[in-house]
Design an enzyme around this catalytic site. Structure first.
Site, PDB file in Angstrom:
ATOM      1  N   TYR A  87       0.826  -1.215   0.000  1.00  0.00           N
ATOM      2  CA  TYR A  87       0.000   0.000   0.000  1.00  0.00           C
ATOM      3  C   TYR A  87       0.856   1.258   0.000  1.00  0.00           C
ATOM      4  CZ  TYR A  87       0.763   0.772   5.057  1.00  0.00           C
ATOM      5  OH  TYR A  87       1.311   1.032   6.284  1.00  0.00           O
ATOM      6  N   CYS A  88       0.213   2.349  -0.462  1.00  0.00           N
ATOM      7  CA  CYS A  88       0.804   3.687  -0.410  1.00  0.00           C
ATOM      8  C   CYS A  88      -0.312   4.627   0.028  1.00  0.00           C
ATOM      9  CB  CYS A  88       1.398   4.074  -1.771  1.00  0.00           C
ATOM     10  SG  CYS A  88       0.166   4.217  -3.076  1.00  0.00           S
ATOM     11  N   ARG A  89      -0.208   5.889  -0.306  1.00  0.00           N
ATOM     12  CA  ARG A  89      -1.247   6.840   0.117  1.00  0.00           C
ATOM     13  C   ARG A  89      -2.546   6.642  -0.646  1.00  0.00           C
ATOM     14  NH1 ARG A  89      -3.332  11.621  -1.145  1.00  0.00           N
ATOM     15  NH2 ARG A  89      -2.034  11.813  -2.983  1.00  0.00           N
ATOM     16  N   PHE A 135      -3.824   4.160   1.726  1.00  0.00           N
ATOM     17  CA  PHE A 135      -3.958   4.442   3.156  1.00  0.00           C
ATOM     18  C   PHE A 135      -4.974   5.549   3.431  1.00  0.00           C
ATOM     19  CE2 PHE A 135      -2.496   6.299   7.212  1.00  0.00           C
ATOM     20  CZ  PHE A 135      -2.523   5.156   7.998  1.00  0.00           C
TER      21      PHE A 135
END
Length: 103
Positions: A65-67, A94
């Site tokens: 995951y990332c933003r 996120f």
């Protein structure tokens, strides 16, 4: 690589005894909170990102995951290209995560 919705990602992760959670955000983003038990390797490190990812156990199932879900999608593609078979991208990242958060 599979793109999983927030719910699919969380449900699959819960049942996975071979899971590895990978956070590819910057250290500044991680300071705002992160998914518990995740390991951070910043995708913006470029070649160093690749070097660090190469050290990981390719037999694991990687939940990435990332933003927002864009960089993690790129990370999954990179990982697949160097021999990782099971990578799961968190769609929405996120910023849409409603599960547990650590600080």
């Amino acid at each position: 690589m599979a793109d999983l919705s927030q719910q699919e990602w969380e449900e699959q992760l819960e049942k996975d005894d071979n899971a590895f959670i990978l956070d590819v955000r910057t250290p500044e983003e991680v300071e705002e909170g992160y998914i518990p038990n995740s390991t951070n390797i910043d995708i913006y490190l470029g070649h160093d990102f690749l070097t660090e990812v190469e050290k990981l156990d390719k037999t694991k199932n990687f939940y990435v995951y990332c933003r927002s879900g864009n960089r993690s999608g790129q990370a999954c593609a990179i990982m697949n290209s160097i021999g990782f078979e099971n990578t799961y991208n968190l769609v929405g990242g996120f910023m849409n995560w409603e599960g547990e958060v650590a600080e």
